[in-house]
Design an enzyme around this catalytic site. Structure first.
Site: not given
Length: 153
Positions: A75-77
């Site tokens: 996940v890329c947040i």
């Protein structure tokens, strides 16, 4: 312990192995009124030994088609990015990891990401392109992931 005492809607979390407090399994319930509704997505949340000074990593184990989830499942947040200034100038330091973040804030941000993809800064360029250019195909891909997640419960 805190999450068991006060569960939060939308996910459940627990240790993968009772002898390793650094690796958790998370079950994320596809948010209502999102393309992911009805899905039950498994992920691993892995904490570094330097936690809470450094962020954990969140990786979907279930298949996921989303602009902000890499093909490798990560996940890329913003809140999972290393603290400090962004060398590309895209994010402010206050948007990145801070030691005040908790499993709850990480998961609420992830659920929000499922509801509202950010195709401006994709981890999966193909999913972002499809999200922008062919919503019908994108929805079909996501529906497939939702079905798979239901079958793998």
């Amino acid at each position: 312990t805190e999450l068991q005492k006060n569960p939060v809607d939308g996910f459940s979390a627990g240790l993968v192995d009772e002898n390793n407090i650094y690796k958790w399994e998370v079950l994320i319930i596809g948010p209502v009124d999102s393309l992911y509704e009805g899905g039950y997505f498994k992920a691993h949340l892995t904490f570094p030994e330097e936690y809470p000074q450094r962020p954990p990593k969140l990786k979907f184990i279930s298949e996921m088609w989303h602009p902000n989830v890499g093909k490798d499942g990560f996940v890329c947040i913003s809140i999972l990015h290393e603290p400090g200034d962004d060398k590309f100038g895209y994010e402010k330091a206050a948007e990145r990891w801070l030691p005040v973040h908790t499993v709850e804030t990480i998961m609420v941000s992830t659920i929000s990401m499922l509801c509202d993809p950010n195709d401006e800064s994709p981890a999966n360029v193909d999913a972002a392109k499809q999200f922008r250019e062919d919503k019908h195909k994108f929805k079909k891909q996501v529906a497939r992931c939702v079905r798979l997640s239901q079958e793998q419960l």
